[in-house]
Enzyme design. Structure first.
Site, PDB file in Angstrom:
ATOM      1  CE  LYS A  49      -5.594  -8.360  -5.277  1.00 46.36           C
ATOM      2  NZ  LYS A  49      -6.265  -8.877  -4.127  1.00 46.36           N
ATOM      3  CE  LYS A  67      -4.428  -1.686   1.450  1.00 50.60           C
ATOM      4  NZ  LYS A  67      -4.962  -2.525   2.520  1.00 50.60           N
ATOM      5  CE  LYS A  85     -12.489  -3.911  -2.588  1.00 52.35           C
ATOM      6  NZ  LYS A  85     -13.267  -4.553  -1.523  1.00 52.35           N
TER       7      LYS A  85
HETATM    8  P1  ADP Z   1      -9.392  -5.519  -3.107  1.00 53.21           P
HETATM    9  O1  ADP Z   1      -8.043  -6.005  -3.533  1.00 53.21           O
HETATM   10  O2  ADP Z   1     -10.289  -5.309  -4.267  1.00 53.21           O
HETATM   11  O3  ADP Z   1      -9.325  -4.302  -2.199  1.00 53.21           O
HETATM   12  P2  ADP Z   1      -9.991  -6.938  -0.701  1.00 53.21           P
HETATM   13  O4  ADP Z   1      -8.579  -6.775  -0.245  1.00 53.21           O
HETATM   14  O5  ADP Z   1     -11.052  -6.155  -0.004  1.00 53.21           O
HETATM   15  O6  ADP Z   1     -10.056  -6.664  -2.270  1.00 53.21           O
HETATM   16  O7  ADP Z   1     -10.336  -8.471  -0.655  1.00 53.21           O
HETATM   17  C1  ADP Z   1     -11.551  -9.070  -0.201  1.00 53.21           C
HETATM   18  C2  ADP Z   1     -11.425 -10.572  -0.417  1.00 53.21           C
HETATM   19  O8  ADP Z   1     -11.439 -10.858  -1.817  1.00 53.21           O
HETATM   20  C3  ADP Z   1     -10.120 -11.169   0.132  1.00 53.21           C
HETATM   21  O9  ADP Z   1     -10.374 -12.447   0.703  1.00 53.21           O
HETATM   22  C4  ADP Z   1      -9.238 -11.297  -1.098  1.00 53.21           C
HETATM   23  O10 ADP Z   1      -8.307 -12.329  -0.980  1.00 53.21           O
HETATM   24  C5  ADP Z   1     -10.264 -11.575  -2.185  1.00 53.21           C
HETATM   25  N1  ADP Z   1      -9.806 -11.024  -3.478  1.00 53.21           N
HETATM   26  C6  ADP Z   1      -9.670  -9.723  -3.792  1.00 53.21           C
HETATM   27  N2  ADP Z   1      -9.255  -9.561  -5.055  1.00 53.21           N
HETATM   28  C7  ADP Z   1      -9.123 -10.807  -5.563  1.00 53.21           C
HETATM   29  C8  ADP Z   1      -8.718 -11.319  -6.846  1.00 53.21           C
HETATM   30  N3  ADP Z   1      -8.406 -10.509  -7.837  1.00 53.21           N
HETATM   31  N4  ADP Z   1      -8.688 -12.654  -7.016  1.00 53.21           N
HETATM   32  C9  ADP Z   1      -9.041 -13.489  -6.012  1.00 53.21           C
HETATM   33  N5  ADP Z   1      -9.428 -13.067  -4.782  1.00 53.21           N
HETATM   34  C10 ADP Z   1      -9.468 -11.753  -4.553  1.00 53.21           C
END
Ligand code: ADP
Ligand code: TRP
Length: 322
Positions: free
Chosen positions: A191, A112, A194
């Site tokens: 990946k 981050k 958000k």
């Molecule tokens: P983001 O990366 O969009 O902020 P979060 O960190 O809030 O997502 O993740 C919420 C859940 O979704 C976590 O368990 C994370 O491992 C899963 N996750 C987020 N992005 C992906 C992705 N691209 N592929 C698989 N799992 C994901």
């Protein structure tokens, strides 16, 4: 066996969140020996979402999406993290047992910062709050995506530091439960996340959905040439929705040449529309009844709190506060 997971309201949930986490969460509510606890990690989201209305909106987005996708409040306890402020007290206690070195090794913090987030104390402390989330409910299994495994390992360490320091076994060691879909690619091939602005959000429909899918980045292989499905973002996404025969058929079209990426994107678009159609309908219904959504969260918070207060009493006793 108690299963717990949290999802941050830091943006509208997307296909990566669904296949990487939400889908598995919802399936687990039906496991006969599972007691499922899911929460909206709104304290965590404060590390990156700094606008009150935006945060409020994202909290409701996550609640609506989980319920519309099939979370059944009779089977799983669903609540907002901040409705149980006891978690912050346990966060403090764990922090006092944890060396700086452990937190300094956190990948997600380093990531981050590298992406330009200001290194606030809250962001640095994030894994301690996450450990408290898990330990407060004595959760045995934590279903998450691969990016969260380090945080679970840190939680194991923190539980051990606390238990060793105070000669107790009140904190229960959790294990991560990894989903098979470890990494869903975003529209740019990184990946889906958000924070990378490369998501296909679940609530997207119509022209906006079409525009997003048609904008997925592909290589510049000419239309008539054979293409490699295994390195294509469109194909990776298609695999999430299609059965084996459908996947084979599209892979053959790729390898044969004569098919443009535009065609593959249209097939993907259809799949997304079809797969999420019942969810969209349900979400619209729920949007008309936000009081029901709030009631579900309130009821979930009461059930979660009943467990949280017992654990907190135990850790207070163990550590000399009671
Ligand atoms: P983001 O990366 O969009 O902020 P979060 O960190 O809030 O997502 O993740 C919420 C859940 O979704 C976590 O368990 C994370 O491992 C899963 N996750 C987020 N992005 C992906 C992705 N691209 N592929 C698989 N799992 C994901
Ligand atoms: N950090 C997790 C994520 O970004 C969300 C989360 C917060 C969580 N507390 C948790 C996940 C406790 C599992 C257990 O995805």
């Amino acid at each position: 066996m108690r299963i717990l997971s949290g999802v941050q309201p830091s943006g509208a949930p997307h296909i990566g969140n669904y296949f990487g986490a939400i889908k598995q969460h919802i399936e687990l509510q039906d496991k006969p020996d599972a007691e499922a606890y899911y929460f909206i990690a709104d304290y965590h989201a404060m590390t990156t979402v700094h606008d009150a209305d935006e945060l409020r909106g994202y909290i409701m987005d996550v609640a609506l999406d989980y319920l519309a996708l099939g979370l059944d409040p009779k089977k799983a306890v669903f609540f907002r993290q901040s409705a149980i402020p006891e978690v912050l007290e346990l966060t403090w206690m764990l922090g006092c047992c944890t060396g700086m070195g452990l937190l300094e090794r956190a990948h997600s913090y380093k990531d981050k910062i590298a992406r330009g987030f200001k290194p606030s104390v809250g962001l640095f402390y994030y894994p301690v709050l996450m450990a408290a989330d898990i330990l407060l409910y004595k959760s045995k299994r934590v279903p998450v995506g691969a990016d969260q495994v380090q945080h679970i390992e840190m939680t194991q360490d923190m539980a051990e530091y606390f238990n060793n320091r105070y000669g107790t076994d009140v904190l229960v060691r959790p294990e991560p439960l990894l989903n098979a879909t470890a990494r869903v690619p975003g529209t740019d091939g990184q990946k889906m996340s958000k924070s990378y602005k490369n998501t296909i959000s679940l609530a997207l429909e119509g022209k906006a959905l079409k525009k997003t899918v048609m904008g997925i980045v592909t290589d510049s292989t000419p239309l008539e040439d054979p293409k490699d499905p295994d390195t294509c973002n469109v194909f990776s996404l298609y695999q999430l929705f299609a059965n084996e025969d459908e996947q084979k058929a599209l892979a053959e079209q790729y390898r044969a040449g004569g098919m443009g990426y535009g065609d593959a994107k249209k097939q993907l678009l259809e799949k997304i529309q079809e797969y999420f159609a019942p969810y969209r309908e349900k979400r619209k219904e729920l949007e008309q009844n936000l009081d029901h959504v709030r009631d579900v969260l309130k009821d979930g918070a009461e059930r979660a709190r009943a467990i949280a207060t017992v654990t907190l009493d135990e850790v207070r006793k163990a550590s000399g506060l009671l």
